[in-house]
Design a protein around this motif. Structure first.
Motif, short mmCIF file in Angstrom:
data_model
loop_
_atom_site.label_atom_id
_atom_site.label_comp_id
_atom_site.label_asym_id
_atom_site.label_seq_id
_atom_site.Cartn_x
_atom_site.Cartn_y
_atom_site.Cartn_z
N GLY A 57 46.78 26.63 -89.14
CA GLY A 57 45.38 26.65 -89.53
C GLY A 57 44.44 26.42 -88.36
N THR A 58 43.16 26.36 -88.67
CA THR A 58 42.13 26.19 -87.65
C THR A 58 41.31 24.95 -87.95
N ALA A 59 41.22 24.05 -86.97
CA ALA A 59 40.45 22.82 -87.16
C ALA A 59 39.96 22.29 -85.82
N VAL A 60 38.83 21.63 -85.85
CA VAL A 60 38.29 20.93 -84.68
C VAL A 60 37.88 19.53 -85.12
N THR A 61 37.72 18.66 -84.15
CA THR A 61 37.43 17.26 -84.42
C THR A 61 36.10 16.85 -83.81
N VAL A 62 35.32 16.07 -84.56
CA VAL A 62 34.15 15.38 -84.02
C VAL A 62 34.27 13.91 -84.40
N VAL A 63 34.22 13.05 -83.40
CA VAL A 63 34.40 11.62 -83.63
C VAL A 63 33.07 10.90 -83.45
N GLY A 64 32.74 10.03 -84.41
CA GLY A 64 31.52 9.24 -84.28
C GLY A 64 31.07 8.65 -85.60
N ASP A 65 30.05 7.83 -85.52
CA ASP A 65 29.47 7.18 -86.69
C ASP A 65 28.49 8.13 -87.35
N LEU A 66 28.81 8.57 -88.55
CA LEU A 66 28.03 9.61 -89.21
C LEU A 66 26.71 9.10 -89.79
N SER A 67 26.43 7.82 -89.61
CA SER A 67 25.10 7.32 -89.96
C SER A 67 24.15 7.45 -88.78
N ASP A 68 24.65 7.97 -87.67
CA ASP A 68 23.87 8.20 -86.45
C ASP A 68 23.43 9.67 -86.41
N GLN A 69 22.14 9.91 -86.34
CA GLN A 69 21.62 11.28 -86.36
C GLN A 69 22.22 12.12 -85.24
N ALA A 70 22.46 11.52 -84.08
CA ALA A 70 23.02 12.28 -82.96
C ALA A 70 24.42 12.78 -83.28
N VAL A 71 25.21 11.98 -83.98
CA VAL A 71 26.55 12.41 -84.38
C VAL A 71 26.48 13.50 -85.44
N VAL A 72 25.57 13.35 -86.37
CA VAL A 72 25.35 14.39 -87.39
C VAL A 72 25.01 15.72 -86.71
N ASP A 73 24.12 15.67 -85.75
CA ASP A 73 23.73 16.89 -85.03
C ASP A 73 24.92 17.51 -84.31
N GLU A 74 25.77 16.65 -83.75
CA GLU A 74 26.96 17.15 -83.04
C GLU A 74 27.92 17.84 -84.01
N VAL A 75 28.10 17.25 -85.18
CA VAL A 75 28.99 17.84 -86.18
C VAL A 75 28.50 19.23 -86.58
N VAL A 76 27.23 19.34 -86.87
CA VAL A 76 26.67 20.62 -87.31
C VAL A 76 26.72 21.65 -86.18
N THR A 77 26.35 21.24 -84.99
CA THR A 77 26.39 22.15 -83.84
C THR A 77 27.81 22.64 -83.59
#
Length: 254
Positions: A57-77
């Motif tokens: 399968g296909t998967a990527v990882t984003v690590v961080g605190d999802l209550s942080d807007q910067a991490v949210v932006d990284e996930v979406v980007t």
């Protein structure tokens, strides 16, 4: 070809490194979806990502605190750059904390559980909506809880945030129902997951909640919940919007 319509779709799963999130990530990958695993725990998130890749399968990882807007932006980007857009968002990350009654919650505890369980799903939802609106379609699935349906299933903080998540679900469903975007929630009951919590059985919160523990029924496997998440995100649920589906072996019917 996947019968769910999820093949080659771009899926974000928060809290995807363990429990229900992990099970959902594996299920989506089995349907041919491309998955972003977002989690605060780097090791578990990477383990799930490698498990998906090892199975083809296909998967990527984003690590961080999802209550942080910067991490949210990284996930979406990351989802947009890696997979060309966003088709599905699963807001699954959450914490339980102490099973505390209202008078016993500290300001710090209240703010933390609110940020993780309610503000984070709001931030994620707000961030993905422009991309779904651009496509003219999308599915959002929020992991609420039996605690979102009643006042006797957990402590005050967890209960309040899970009720709030149902409000977010229904409001978003109504606001974007004519834009091709569906938003639903699940309300799991007792699940065999590693969600940590603290409980002093002599304290007010646990001493009250434990009175109702006999209604819980059996503990479900995380995969039983994951199948419902995948269903709600799939084409098979194309006319389901604004629903809150208990996955609790009838606990909510007691």
């Amino acid at each position: 070809m996947s019968s769910t319509g999820l093949e080659n779709s771009s899926v974000i799963i928060t809290g995807g490194g363990s429990g229900i999130g992990r099970a959902a990530a594996l299920r989506f990958a089995q349907e041919g979806a491309r998955v972003v695993i977002a989690d605060i725990n780097a090791d578990s998130a990477k383990e799930v990502t490698e498990e998906i890749r090892s199975a083809g399968g296909t998967a990527v990882t984003v690590v961080g605190d999802l209550s942080d807007q910067a991490v949210v932006d990284e996930v979406v980007t990351t989802a947009v750059e890696a997979f060309g857009g966003i088709d599905v968002l699963v807001n699954n990350a959450g914490i339980m904390g102490r099973i505390a009654a209202t008078a016993d919650i500290t300001d710090a505890e209240w703010e933390r559980i609110l940020r993780v369980n309610l503000t984070s799903p709001f931030l994620m939802t707000r961030a993905v909506l422009p991309h779904m609106l651009e496509k003219g379609k999308g599915a959002i699935v929020n992991t609420s809880s039996e605690a979102g349906l009643r006042g006797s299933a957990s402590g005050t903080g967890y209960t309040v945030t899970k009720h709030g998540l149902i409000g977010l679900t229904r409001s978003t469903a109504v606001m974007y129902r004519d834009k091709g975007i569906r938003t639903n929630a699940i309300a799991p009951g007792a699940i065999e997951t590693p969600l940590p919590y603290e409980m002093d059985p002599e304290a007010q919160g646990p001493s009250v909640v434990i009175k109702y523990a006999g209604n819980v029924g059996r503990r479900a496997d995380a995969d039983e919940v994951a199948t419902v998440i995948v269903f709600l995100a799939s084409d098979a649920a194309g006319n389901i919007n604004g629903a809150v589906l208990p996955v609790d072996n009838g606990w909510s019917a007691v």
